[in-house]
Design a protein around this motif. Structure first.
Motif, short mmCIF file in Angstrom:
data_model
loop_
_atom_site.label_atom_id
_atom_site.label_comp_id
_atom_site.label_asym_id
_atom_site.label_seq_id
_atom_site.Cartn_x
_atom_site.Cartn_y
_atom_site.Cartn_z
N GLY A 1 45.82 50.70 42.15
CA GLY A 1 45.68 51.34 39.82
C GLY A 1 46.59 52.97 40.00
O GLY A 1 45.50 52.97 38.66
N VAL A 2 47.20 52.59 40.33
CA VAL A 2 48.21 54.07 40.25
C VAL A 2 48.90 54.08 38.68
O VAL A 2 49.95 53.08 38.31
CB VAL A 2 49.52 54.31 41.15
N GLU A 3 48.60 54.76 37.30
CA GLU A 3 49.13 54.34 35.81
C GLU A 3 50.00 55.11 35.30
O GLU A 3 50.38 55.29 34.32
CB GLU A 3 47.85 53.46 35.13
N PHE B 1 54.77 44.05 49.09
CA PHE B 1 54.59 43.58 47.89
C PHE B 1 52.68 42.96 47.75
O PHE B 1 52.62 42.52 49.56
CB PHE B 1 55.00 42.51 47.56
N GLU B 2 51.56 42.77 47.06
CA GLU B 2 50.14 42.48 47.15
C GLU B 2 50.73 41.14 46.50
O GLU B 2 50.91 40.79 45.32
CB GLU B 2 49.43 42.84 46.48
N ALA B 3 50.03 39.92 47.16
CA ALA B 3 50.26 38.51 45.91
C ALA B 3 49.47 38.51 45.61
O ALA B 3 48.03 38.69 45.72
CB ALA B 3 50.12 36.98 47.34
N MET C 1 35.59 25.69 46.75
CA MET C 1 36.69 25.59 46.70
C MET C 1 37.72 26.81 46.69
O MET C 1 38.81 26.46 47.20
CB MET C 1 36.53 25.11 44.71
N ILE C 2 37.15 28.04 46.88
CA ILE C 2 38.30 28.59 48.09
C ILE C 2 39.09 28.74 48.65
O ILE C 2 40.04 29.26 49.82
CB ILE C 2 37.43 29.94 47.78
N SER C 3 38.32 27.36 49.74
CA SER C 3 39.04 27.74 50.76
C SER C 3 40.17 26.56 50.74
O SER C 3 41.23 27.37 51.24
CB SER C 3 37.74 26.61 51.69
N TRP D 1 46.18 27.45 49.65
CA TRP D 1 47.22 26.89 48.82
C TRP D 1 48.01 28.62 48.22
O TRP D 1 49.32 29.03 48.68
CB TRP D 1 46.92 26.52 47.54
N VAL D 2 47.06 29.74 48.46
CA VAL D 2 48.09 31.33 48.36
C VAL D 2 48.56 31.48 49.79
O VAL D 2 49.11 32.39 49.93
CB VAL D 2 46.77 32.17 48.18
N LEU D 3 47.99 31.22 51.31
CA LEU D 3 48.80 31.35 52.03
C LEU D 3 50.02 31.00 52.47
O LEU D 3 50.67 31.47 52.23
CB LEU D 3 47.51 31.21 53.38
N ILE E 1 47.09 35.91 43.09
CA ILE E 1 46.89 35.14 42.38
C ILE E 1 46.27 34.57 40.23
O ILE E 1 45.69 35.37 40.05
CB ILE E 1 45.66 33.78 42.35
N ARG E 2 47.64 34.42 40.26
CA ARG E 2 47.33 33.52 38.44
C ARG E 2 47.20 32.68 38.24
O ARG E 2 47.66 30.75 39.12
CB ARG E 2 48.28 34.06 37.83
N TRP E 3 45.95 31.92 37.28
CA TRP E 3 45.65 30.17 36.41
C TRP E 3 45.91 30.06 34.91
O TRP E 3 45.53 30.49 34.55
CB TRP E 3 44.10 30.17 37.33
N1 LIG Z 1 44.05 48.76 35.85
C1 LIG Z 1 44.92 48.42 36.90
N2 LIG Z 1 44.42 46.78 37.56
C2 LIG Z 1 45.68 47.39 37.94
C3 LIG Z 1 46.83 48.13 38.14
N3 LIG Z 1 47.48 47.90 39.65
C4 LIG Z 1 47.24 46.66 40.17
N4 LIG Z 1 45.72 46.04 39.36
C5 LIG Z 1 45.31 45.52 39.48
O1 LIG Z 1 44.54 45.58 40.18
C6 LIG Z 1 44.06 44.06 41.27
C7 LIG Z 1 44.16 44.70 42.57
O2 LIG Z 1 43.87 43.37 43.19
P1 LIG Z 1 42.18 42.82 44.59
O3 LIG Z 1 41.91 44.63 44.24
O4 LIG Z 1 42.12 42.90 45.13
O5 LIG Z 1 41.06 42.61 43.38
C8 LIG Z 1 41.69 41.13 43.29
C9 LIG Z 1 41.14 40.49 44.59
O6 LIG Z 1 40.39 40.75 44.79
C10 LIG Z 1 40.93 38.68 43.59
N5 LIG Z 1 42.26 38.05 44.08
C11 LIG Z 1 43.51 38.52 43.03
N6 LIG Z 1 43.97 36.93 43.95
C12 LIG Z 1 43.64 36.82 45.07
C13 LIG Z 1 43.92 35.26 45.44
O7 LIG Z 1 44.84 35.34 45.55
N7 LIG Z 1 42.39 35.67 46.57
C14 LIG Z 1 41.38 36.33 46.53
N8 LIG Z 1 40.71 35.62 47.68
N9 LIG Z 1 40.79 36.93 46.40
C15 LIG Z 1 42.23 37.17 44.95
O8 LIG Z 1 41.33 39.27 42.34
C16 LIG Z 1 41.06 40.87 41.81
C17 LIG Z 1 41.95 41.26 40.79
O9 LIG Z 1 42.59 41.05 40.75
P2 LIG Z 1 44.13 40.80 39.51
O10 LIG Z 1 43.35 40.35 38.34
O11 LIG Z 1 45.08 40.26 39.69
O12 LIG Z 1 43.80 42.33 39.78
C18 LIG Z 1 44.78 42.89 40.64
C19 LIG Z 1 46.05 43.97 39.88
O13 LIG Z 1 46.59 43.46 38.33
C20 LIG Z 1 46.87 48.85 37.60
O14 LIG Z 1 47.39 50.17 37.57
N10 LIG Z 1 45.41 49.60 36.82
#
Ligand SMILES: Nc1nc2c(ncn2[C@@H]2O[C@@H]3COP(=O)(O)O[C@H]4[C@@H](O)[C@H](n5cnc6c(=O)[nH]c(N)nc65)O[C@@H]4COP(=O)(O)O[C@H]3[C@H]2O)c(=O)[nH]1
Length: 698
Positions: free
Chosen positions: A647-649, A467-469, A495-497, A502-504, A471-473
């Motif tokens: 992003g495979v849709e 899985f890829e984790a 604040m990212i640190s 927390w994510v880790l 974050i959601r707010w």
């Molecule tokens: N349109 C479309 N989107 C898809 C599809 N499959 C996955 N995605 C979205 O693509 C993003 C993939 O994450 P990312 O490239 O690492 O890009 C992430 C990552 O760079 C950052 N991010 C998210 N969570 C964290 C975190 O815990 N820490 C850090 N540092 N960055 C995070 O925010 C970015 C966006 O995250 P999300 O909004 O969750 O957006 C995620 C995911 O929800 C799809 O089929 N179609």
């Protein structure tokens, strides 16, 4: 000698005839302290004990005469100055002359008229006092540390002291009779002189600062006091001017002033004086009905440069930025270091937006085109410039500063290295950003963050491989805030640190819990920010969390975006190597969006490339992107790396990727990011369909 307690002068009365002494005593006793002696010997003894101010000395005495006593007194430095009045019955001119030649001050003949005695004594003592005062004044005049110049009623020099000569270089012969205006450096405002003469006329005194020039041409500031000396008829006799050179004091004052008003590193104005200057510039622009502009400059990548090469190198860059800015604006424009890598310029007397655009373009080229150097270290940075105009965008200093700041953020988010003029839209964006930042401070404590998990599948047989984790707010009023709206802000404010930690923690805890629930080691990938990657504590933090949740090799994967990895590849390779040794899997995220150098890619200790979803999105629509996808897959394979397509849709995308040897698929087609409870269902489904190609938990 004056008695300290009575303040009366001491008179020694010397006469061999007691009745004479009696007359003298009764005449003088009310006004003076008196001592008596009836012989020359007794007189000398008394003088040795206490020096009198005056001696009334009888000339004709048996044994040692008054003349003898006088001779002895004249021989000693100590007694030579004592006032003496000879008293004698001998009225011959010769005797009187002898006495006066010997240094007596006056002569009285017997029988003494008590009235005359009183007057003579009083006059003599008065004269002696005046002489003593003159001597004192002359000594003070000469030995004074202050330069003193005396001019006559026409203000022509009559006397100067040594200190004057020392300070100005002029001797009395050179300047006697001159008007002292030749001393002026021509630097003092004429109004000061007008005020000075007026004060002297009205009050007889003036003091203040003037700029003079000495004989060698050195211009110096002096602190001058002038007193008018008038005679009994109230006419001016003299002007006495005393002054000191205050160059050092001025320099010290200026130094303190500079320190208080300027930034010590760059010498530019600091933020406090900028605000003063800005207020003044606004009021001038208001009066003259002109425009002005405020520019907010932030140097791109400065934090990385500073963290990577150290503060000294960062400082060298900031100094050079300050120099380059100065070279591109007018002397009258205000330039300030606002703090860190932020600079403010206030351009005054601007006529149009076009003028400001010219300056902004010059600055962009000057600050961004050529590299910065510290020794042999080369640094590349560029400016993001926000611009606001008075009075078009705002009329208050604080408003203009806010606008310029908002415009600068807009410049940053528009790809950096550019300039943006302020618009109302930016203001709204800036306010939203501020609000978000404020809310973010309590989000973690209030438990508003949550991790979602998106499944990843092997392309060839669609088995679940991890899985890829993400974050959601969840904010009570703002709703679900997307990570791309708050992660970049958290990166900027540090604040990212905390968020990253927390994510880790949460991701590792999830691996641990699923191990317990399903007995499978299901790997989870997390995103690592640029800030975390630079952090010196990252390794120990990852290690501690992995230990706490008993994670083994391959349980945790860290994703870093291509642009972050390539920003400072050498430093990045070091960190990644250490993480790899700890058994962490590593991936380059959003591959294709940055500019990877192949030579770096070869030595990056990563296992996986994640093809950015923008390429995947265009499969079936844009042939170029299809070609890039294929090229990226081939490149990754040639480097021994696996490829994940993000992003495979659609099924079409999936088919294309499978046909072109992509290894792993991730996207809404196969599974959207979901909270832990729902993500569990992906695992259960995979187990049920025998599509879980993962090792058992140890
Ligand atoms: N349109 C479309 N989107 C898809 C599809 N499959 C996955 N995605 C979205 O693509 C993003 C993939 O994450 P990312 O490239 O690492 O890009 C992430 C990552 O760079 C950052 N991010 C998210 N969570 C964290 C975190 O815990 N820490 C850090 N540092 N960055 C995070 O925010 C970015 C966006 O995250 P999300 O909004 O969750 O957006 C995620 C995911 O929800 C799809 O089929 N179609």
């Amino acid at each position: 000698m004056k008695n300290l307690t009575t303040n009366k002068e001491l008179i020694l009365l010397v006469d061999d005839v007691p009745t004479n002494l009696h007359v003298l005593v009764s005449t003088l006793k009310d006004h003076y302290r008196l001592k008596t002696a009836t012989s020359g010997d007794a007189a000398l003894k008394s003088i040795a004990q206490e020096k009198p101010d005056l001696i009334l000395l009888d000339v004709m005495m048996p044994g040692m005469s008054g003349i003898d006593v006088m001779r002895i007194l004249q021989q000693s430095q100590e007694t030579r100055g004592i006032a003496v009045i000879f008293v004698s019955a001998d009225t011959t001119e010769l005797t009187q002359l002898t006495g006066l030649e010997l240094g007596a001050d006056d002569y009285l003949t017997k029988p003494i008229s008590t009235t005359v005695l009183k007057v003579r004594v009083s006059n003599l003592l008065e004269r002696k006092r005046a002489e003593a005062q003159l001597r004192l004044a002359a000594q003070v005049f000469e030995s004074s540390g202050e330069a003193i110049m005396i001019t006559d009623k026409n203000n022509c020099v009559i006397e100067i002291n040594q200190a004057f000569t020392k300070l100005t270089g002029y001797s009395i012969d050179e300047i006697k009779g001159k008007d002292p205006k030749f001393l002026s450096a021509g630097k003092t405002h004429p109004e000061v002189y007008i005020g000075m003469w007026q004060e002297l006329k009205d009050n007889g005194f003036w003091q203040g600062e003037l700029w003079d020039v000495d004989k060698n041409g050195r211009v110096y500031p002096k602190y001058l006091s002038i007193s008018v000396v008038k005679n009994a008829y109230n006419d001016i006799d003299f002007y006495i001017a005393s002054f000191t050179d205050i160059s050092e004091r001025k320099e010290a004052e200026e130094h303190i002033n500079r320190l208080a008003k300027h930034d010590s590193l760059t010498g530019l104005l600091n933020r406090f004086s900028l605000m003063d200057g800005l207020e003044q510039t606004i009021s001038i622009a208001k009066r003259q009905k002109t425009k002005m502009a405020v520019m907010f400059i932030d140097m791109d990548r400065f934090k990385i440069i500073n963290d990577t090469f150290g503060h000294e190198t960062g400082d060298a860059l900031l100094k050079e930025v300050a120099n380059r800015i100065r070279r591109n604006v007018r002397e009258s424009d205000l330039v300030c270091r606002w703090g860190g890598d932020e600079f403010i310029i206030v351009l005054n007397g601007v006529e149009s937006v076009a003028d400001v655009t010219t300056v902004a373009t010059k600055l962009q080229v000057s600050l961004g085109q050529n590299a910065y150097y510290h020794g042999t270290t080369e640094m590349n940075s560029s400016p993001s410039i926000g611009i606001t105009m008075y009075p078009d965008d705002g009329i208050e200093a604080s408003e203009l500063m806010r606008n310029a700041d908002a415009a600068m953020y807009h410049a940053k988010s528009s790809g950096r290295n550019n300039f943006q003029f302020y618009s109302g839209e930016m203001n709204r964006a800036a306010l939203e950003r501020l609000h978000l930042e404020k809310e973010m401070r309590s989000a973690q404590d209030l438990g508003q963050y949550q991790l979602y998990f998106q499944p990843k599948y092997s392309a060839k047989d669609l088995t679940l491989i991890g899985f890829e984790a993400l974050i959601r707010w969840r904010h009570p009023t703002l709703g679900m805030v997307p990570p791309l709206s708050f992660i970049p802000i958290a990166e900027e404010n540090g604040m990212i640190s905390q968020i990253g930690l927390w994510v880790l923690e949460e991701a590792c805890k999830q691996v641990y819990e699923w191990k317990k629930t399903f007995n499978y080691a299901i790997p989870i990938a997390i995103n690592l920010s640029a800030y975390q990657l630079r952090s010196t504590t990252l390794l120990s933090e990852v290690n501690a969390v992995m230990q706490r949740y008993e994670l083994s090799v391959n349980d945790l994967e860290l994703e870093i975006t291509e642009s972050v990895a390539m920003r400072d590849p050498n430093a990045c390779i070091g960190q990644l190597n250490a993480l790899r040794i700890m058994g962490v899997q590593l991936a380059i995220d959003d591959f294709g969006t940055g500019y990877s150098s192949l030579s770096y890619l070869k030595v990056m200790p990563v296992h996986t490339l994640k093809l950015d979803k923008s390429f995947v999105n265009d499969i079936g629509q844009d042939q170029n992107d299809e070609v890039i996808c294929i090229a990226a897959i081939n490149l990754a394979h040639s480097l021994g790396l696996k490829v994940v397509a993000e992003g495979v849709e659609t099924v079409e995308q999936q088919t294309f990727l499978v046909e072109n040897d992509c290894d792993i698929l991730q996207g809404y087609l196969l599974g959207k990011p979901a909270p832990s409870e729902e993500a569990k269902q992906f695992i259960l489904d995979a187990i049920k369909a025998n599509k879980l190609n993962l090792p058992l938990a140890k």
